[in-house]
Design a protein around this motif. Structure first.
Motif, PDB file in Angstrom:
ATOM      1  N   HIS A  19      13.130   5.416   9.429  1.00 19.21           N
ATOM      2  CA  HIS A  19      12.915   4.782   8.127  1.00 19.21           C
ATOM      3  C   HIS A  19      11.561   5.165   7.535  1.00 19.21           C
ATOM      4  O   HIS A  19      11.423   5.298   6.316  1.00 19.21           O
TER       5      HIS A  19
ATOM      6  N   TYR B  86      11.937   8.843   6.239  1.00 21.49           N
ATOM      7  CA  TYR B  86      12.727   9.004   5.015  1.00 21.49           C
ATOM      8  C   TYR B  86      12.612   7.749   4.149  1.00 21.49           C
ATOM      9  O   TYR B  86      13.551   6.939   4.067  1.00 21.49           O
ATOM     10  N   PRO B  87      11.480   7.564   3.489  1.00 17.05           N
ATOM     11  CA  PRO B  87      11.251   6.324   2.717  1.00 17.05           C
ATOM     12  C   PRO B  87      12.198   6.157   1.530  1.00 17.05           C
ATOM     13  O   PRO B  87      12.403   5.036   1.066  1.00 17.05           O
ATOM     14  N   ASN B  88      12.771   7.254   1.029  1.00 18.07           N
ATOM     15  CA  ASN B  88      13.643   7.162  -0.143  1.00 18.07           C
ATOM     16  C   ASN B  88      15.120   7.020   0.208  1.00 18.07           C
ATOM     17  O   ASN B  88      15.973   7.007  -0.668  1.00 18.07           O
ATOM     18  N   LYS B  89      15.408   6.935   1.502  1.00 18.14           N
ATOM     19  CA  LYS B  89      16.801   6.801   1.933  1.00 18.14           C
ATOM     20  C   LYS B  89      17.094   5.373   2.367  1.00 18.14           C
ATOM     21  O   LYS B  89      16.234   4.688   2.929  1.00 18.14           O
ATOM     22  N   SER B  90      18.322   4.940   2.108  1.00 15.80           N
ATOM     23  CA  SER B  90      18.751   3.625   2.577  1.00 15.80           C
ATOM     24  C   SER B  90      19.139   3.716   4.049  1.00 15.80           C
ATOM     25  O   SER B  90      19.324   4.812   4.591  1.00 15.80           O
TER      26      SER B  90
ATOM     27  N   GLN C  74      22.361   5.607   4.489  1.00 14.70           N
ATOM     28  CA  GLN C  74      22.224   7.061   4.421  1.00 14.70           C
ATOM     29  C   GLN C  74      21.661   7.625   5.721  1.00 14.70           C
ATOM     30  O   GLN C  74      22.093   8.673   6.203  1.00 14.70           O
TER      31      GLN C  74
ATOM     32  N   LYS D 159      18.716   0.969  -0.760  1.00 13.91           N
ATOM     33  CA  LYS D 159      18.011   1.780  -1.744  1.00 13.91           C
ATOM     34  C   LYS D 159      18.248   1.194  -3.125  1.00 13.91           C
ATOM     35  O   LYS D 159      19.374   0.890  -3.503  1.00 13.91           O
TER      36      LYS D 159
ATOM     37  N   ILE E 235      19.171   3.286  -9.274  1.00 10.46           N
ATOM     38  CA  ILE E 235      18.432   3.929 -10.362  1.00 10.46           C
ATOM     39  C   ILE E 235      19.333   3.982 -11.585  1.00 10.46           C
ATOM     40  O   ILE E 235      20.461   4.467 -11.515  1.00 10.46           O
TER      41      ILE E 235
END
Length: 567
Positions: free
Chosen positions: A400, A403-407, A410, A437, A440
């Motif tokens: 985690h 990959y801070p931008n992934k849920s 994912q 996440k 957007i």
């Protein structure tokens, strides 16, 4: 008919009918068809002729011939149908006896198969001369017309292409061999390493033609091949097959060039016709490939069809059974299964399995949650569990952070084993340390995209309407543009594109009619006859669909000035 020629040994029925035409005295070829089949609506088929019942009805009084006799002794049915199930074989025989000859080719997969059938009639020069000496005339032999047979099994010599086309040209003539159309312009020399394999293939093909083996279900042949694969070390008893090793040894045995020559190359060593044959499925492939695999595994045809290969559980063979059972136990113990799971597979008890493991000294790799490793306490109470849990928790947190931008969902997709373990043994902690996440908001200008997409869609539709027909659908257009994932889902936001696609998309019958029109144009350009069989083959429309558009096809043919009685 007042007479009918006596068929010669191994003579294909097409050749016998050709000899009748020579002796009939009819001036026009079409009158021969009326004599033989009581109709002009018929074509001269080679491998799997039809209307055989009509031929029998027109035989001279007291004729001894039957439809079954001709099908099994003077057509290629015994070869092409050797490995199909009984029900399908019966349907093919009915098609050959009636006037639905195209159905026989389709049911055997000869229309859609990747194998190209022989383009020309073939002959052995030595057989040609012997036939003239013995019978006063040459004739077409069945064995020489089989695709993949390159030598005569009798003379062990190459066979040659004649100048007579099997398909193409006039399909309402029976052409016999002669010194004018059977010319050896240049002698053929095959490499020595090919000759032995070619003789094998010719002899096995001849065996299929003459033996009349019983038809079997596909499962029979799959089990026969699987038993030999296990015996030779290419498979395990748990249905695992060493596909790459099998493919490489198969290629080494035959050679890549020979396999290409018989239209059976093994290119991808994990996904190919060979790998499909040794899996448990109901797919049927070309007869020649069954013969290739049988020779490679050392299975005689009599054994392949008549004797069950593999272990038999008789009392006097108990030692063999014990060895086979222990061999399978060793294989299963390396797969990480529990003792109870192994016992279920072997139809035994956990106690018997554990005793055999101790006796054989097998090094096991048990699952943490079974197999008798934790008999007196739970796995979750062990120190081993706690160490693993802490390690996997740290791994989850690390991913985690990486990959801070992934849920979490994912991340889970590419780390399934980690997620499964935590969800099974540490679910509450996993829920507390998962994230979603943030959505957007969409910034797509759909009006602009609609206009841009419309022009691209029109170009794709124009391409689809040219060349070999492809059905015009939302899915086809989306795939061509690489937007199949969202095009149909977002059609409400694309009014211009939606209106255009709805106006040009094709229903199934519309598509079939377009394919028929294209096929007629193609046959005209190639100067080929417009027949039922040719339309089915070129258009690629299955006969069961033609009946729904027969009126439209007749209108098209009449408009072009063709006879449409064959529909």
């Amino acid at each position: 008919m007042n007479f009918f020629p006596t068929p010669y040994p191994d003579e294909i029925l097409y050749s016998t009918l050709g000899r009748y035409c020579i002796r009939s005295g009819n001036i026009k070829e079409i009158h021969n068809f009326e004599d033989l089949f009581s109709t002009r609506n018929c074509i001269a088929s080679v491998e799997l002729p039809s209307k055989i019942d009509a031929l029998i009805e027109n035989m001279p009084v007291n004729s001894i011939y039957t439809a079954e006799y001709f099908i099994y002794n003077h057509t290629l049915f015994p070869f092409y149908a050797a490995f199909i199930e009984p029900q399908r074989a019966e349907k093919i025989i009915k098609s050959m006896r009636s006037g639905r000859g195209a159905d026989a080719y389709i049911r055997l997969g000869l229309v859609s198969n990747s194998i190209d059938l022989n383009k020309y009639f073939r002959f052995c020069p030595q057989c040609f001369m012997e036939d003239i000496e013995i019978y006063g005339e040459p004739y077409w032999h069945r064995i020489h017309q089989i695709t993949g047979v390159f030598v005569c099994p009798k003379h062990k010599a190459p066979i040659y292409n004649s100048q007579v086309l099997v398909r193409g040209g006039s399909r309402q003539r029976f052409i016999t061999p002669s010194i004018d159309n059977c010319i050896v312009e240049k002698e053929i020399y095959y490499p020595n390493e090919y000759i032995e394999k070619m003789i094998w293939m010719a002899e096995d093909a001849q065996r299929l033609l003459n033996s009349r083996f019983d038809f079997k279900e596909q499962e029979w042949f799959k089990r026969q091949f699987r038993a030999k694969l296990i015996e030779k070390g290419y498979a395990r008893m748990n249905n695992f097959v060493h596909q790459k090793k099998l493919a490489q040894d198969f290629i080494d045995f035959y050679g890549e060039d020979y396999l290409k020559l018989v239209q059976s190359p093994v290119q991808n060593k994990s996904q190919n016709w060979l790998s499909s044959m040794v899996r448990y499925n109901n797919r049927i492939t070309f007869t020649l490939r069954y013969l290739l695999l049988a020779r490679f595994l050392g299975i005689p045809l009599d054994t392949l069809f008549n004797e069950r290969i593999g272990f038999k559980c008789e009392y006097d063979d108990i030692d063999s059974y014990q060895q086979l059972w222990e061999k399978r136990l060793v294989e299963l113990s390396q797969l990480g299964l529990s003792i109870r799971e192994i016992a279920n597979i072997l139809d035994s008890t956990p106690k018997t399995v554990r005793r055999a493991i101790d006796k054989l000294g097998i090094e096991t790799f048990w699952k943490y949650n079974g197999g008798g490793k934790y008999v007196n306490k739970k796995y979750t109470d062990t120190n081993e569990f706690k160490v693993k849990r802490d390690h996997l928790r740290a791994e989850w947190i690390k991913l985690h952070n990486k990959y801070p931008n992934k849920s979490s969902n994912q991340i889970r997709q590419s780390h399934q084993a980690l997620y499964r373990w935590l969800s099974k043994y540490d679910l509450e902690w996993l829920r507390q340390h998962s994230r979603r996440k943030a959505n957007i908001s969409s910034t797509v200008d759909w009006n602009k995209r609609d206009k841009e997409l419309l022009s691209k869609v029109k170009e794709v539709v124009k391409e689809l309407q040219q060349g070999k027909p492809q059905r015009i659908t939302w899915s086809t257009i989306g795939s061509r543009l690489g937007v199949n994932g969202w095009l149909l889902k977002r059609k409400d936001k694309l009014p211009l594109t939606r209106e255009y696609i709805e106006s040009v998309k094709e229903g199934l019958q519309e598509f079939h009619i377009r394919k028929i029109k294209w096929a007629i144009d193609k046959l005209e350009k190639e100067d080929k006859e417009i027949t039922y069989w040719n339309l089915v083959e070129v258009a690629g429309v299955k006969p069961r669909y033609l009946k729904f558009i027969s009126k439209e096809i007749k209108d098209i043919l009449i408009e072009k000035g063709y006879n449409c009685d064959f529909l």
